[in-house]
Design a protein around this motif. Structure first.
Motif, short mmCIF file in Angstrom:
data_model
loop_
_atom_site.label_atom_id
_atom_site.label_comp_id
_atom_site.label_asym_id
_atom_site.label_seq_id
_atom_site.Cartn_x
_atom_site.Cartn_y
_atom_site.Cartn_z
N LEU A 85 0.81 -1.21 0.00
CA LEU A 85 0.00 0.00 0.00
C LEU A 85 0.85 1.27 0.00
N PHE A 86 2.05 1.18 0.55
CA PHE A 86 2.83 2.39 0.77
C PHE A 86 4.18 2.42 0.06
N THR A 87 4.61 1.29 -0.49
CA THR A 87 5.94 1.23 -1.10
C THR A 87 6.12 2.27 -2.19
N ASP A 88 5.18 2.33 -3.14
CA ASP A 88 5.32 3.27 -4.25
C ASP A 88 5.23 4.72 -3.79
N GLU A 89 4.34 4.99 -2.85
CA GLU A 89 4.19 6.37 -2.36
C GLU A 89 5.45 6.84 -1.66
N LEU A 153 12.13 -9.86 4.17
CA LEU A 153 11.91 -8.42 4.08
C LEU A 153 12.91 -7.76 3.14
N GLY A 154 14.16 -8.21 3.21
CA GLY A 154 15.17 -7.68 2.30
C GLY A 154 14.81 -7.97 0.85
N ARG A 155 14.43 -9.20 0.58
CA ARG A 155 14.06 -9.59 -0.79
C ARG A 155 12.87 -8.80 -1.29
N GLU A 156 11.81 -8.73 -0.48
CA GLU A 156 10.58 -8.10 -0.93
C GLU A 156 10.75 -6.61 -1.17
N TYR A 157 11.30 -5.91 -0.21
CA TYR A 157 11.39 -4.46 -0.32
C TYR A 157 12.44 -4.03 -1.35
N PHE A 158 13.51 -4.80 -1.48
CA PHE A 158 14.50 -4.45 -2.50
C PHE A 158 13.91 -4.64 -3.89
N GLU A 159 13.27 -5.77 -4.12
CA GLU A 159 12.69 -6.01 -5.44
C GLU A 159 11.57 -5.03 -5.75
N ALA A 160 10.83 -4.61 -4.72
CA ALA A 160 9.77 -3.62 -4.93
C ALA A 160 10.38 -2.29 -5.38
N ALA A 161 11.50 -1.91 -4.77
CA ALA A 161 12.17 -0.66 -5.17
C ALA A 161 12.76 -0.79 -6.58
N ALA A 162 13.35 -1.96 -6.86
CA ALA A 162 14.00 -2.15 -8.17
C ALA A 162 12.98 -2.25 -9.30
N MET A 166 12.73 -1.59 -13.51
CA MET A 166 13.07 -2.73 -14.35
C MET A 166 12.03 -3.83 -14.18
N SER A 167 12.16 -4.86 -14.98
CA SER A 167 11.20 -5.97 -14.92
C SER A 167 11.42 -6.80 -13.65
N ARG A 168 10.46 -7.68 -13.37
CA ARG A 168 10.58 -8.56 -12.21
C ARG A 168 11.84 -9.42 -12.31
N ALA A 169 12.08 -9.98 -13.50
CA ALA A 169 13.25 -10.85 -13.69
C ALA A 169 14.55 -10.08 -13.49
N GLU A 170 14.61 -8.85 -13.99
CA GLU A 170 15.82 -8.04 -13.82
C GLU A 170 16.02 -7.65 -12.36
N ALA A 171 14.92 -7.32 -11.67
CA ALA A 171 15.02 -6.97 -10.26
C ALA A 171 15.51 -8.16 -9.44
N ARG A 172 15.00 -9.34 -9.77
CA ARG A 172 15.42 -10.55 -9.06
C ARG A 172 16.90 -10.86 -9.33
#
Length: 226
Positions: A85-89, A153-162, A166-172
């Motif tokens: 709900l708040f990551t993008d904002e 938490l590291g995986r989720e929030y980092f990939e959300a920022a990335a 970029m695409s999901r695959a590139e973020a991963r």
């Protein structure tokens, strides 16, 4: 890494974040309250020893303390549930404030954010239930809590920022290429999560923190608008 964490911590209480801070705090408390009332209702349904009221009272007190302790472990799932709900904002505010020369990130679609949030929340619930089940094993429960939440938490929030860039695959792929850094960043979020009251602001801190981590790993230089 630590300077980025300090910066994120100072940001979430700054005036530009004030609106999203109150929304996040209100919803986090509301989610925890619903969980609390639900567990209390379930407890009242399970404990029904009418013939021995004193036994019912003792069990209710012990179970109530257990629920209170367990609620501390449920802050992580609550934070996970609200993350989408708040990551993008939060990311938009951080990007505008500190990286104005970079192209702005693109918000995820509602469907993508909702799908990711539900999946992430489910995994976090499982990890924290395991940590809760190990509560009576000295040291092990803390290791399970910090390692499990640190990774997730590291995986989720980092990939959300990335994924704003970029695409999901590139973020991963970027996250895996910098797995050690992202895991340490996740451990800092888990440490933040373990601090009572402060942990209510975990979605904001984690989102702001990981924007800085992503920007540094991608080679961006932090600047302030003139």
């Amino acid at each position: 890494m630590f300077s980025a964490a300090r910066l994120a911590l100072s940001e979430i209480f700054s005036p530009p974040f004030r609106s999203v801070l109150w929304k996040s705090l209100g919803l986090t408390i509301a989610v925890l309250l619903v969980i609390w009332l639900g567990l209390q209702g379930l407890l009242g349904w399970v404990i029904d020893i009418q013939s021995y009221p004193w036994i019912e009272t003792v069990i209710a007190i012990i179970a109530g303390v257990g629920i209170f302790i367990g609620l501390g472990f449920l802050v992580a799932p609550a934070a996970a549930l609200l993350s989408g709900l708040f990551t993008d904002e939060v990311a938009t505010l951080v990007e505008q404030e500190h990286y104005p020369a970079d192209p702005p990130g693109q918000d995820l679609s509602i469907a993508a954010a909702l799908t990711d949030t539900i999946a992430f929340t489910g995994v976090v619930i499982v990890v924290n239930l395991i940590a809760l089940a190990l509560l009576l094993v000295p040291g092990v429960n803390l290791i399970a809590f910090f390692v499990g939440n640190g990774y997730l938490l590291g995986r989720e929030y980092f990939e959300a920022a990335a994924r704003r860039f970029m695409s999901r695959a590139e973020a991963r792929a970027l996250r895996r290429a910098n797995g050690g850094t992202v895991f340490v960043a996740g451990l800092l979020i888990a440490l933040f999560l373990a601090v009572p009251l402060l942990n209510l602001f975990t979605p904001l801190f984690a989102a702001a923190f990981m924007v800085h981590v992503y920007k540094r790993l991608s080679g961006s230089v932090r600047t302030r608008p003139a």
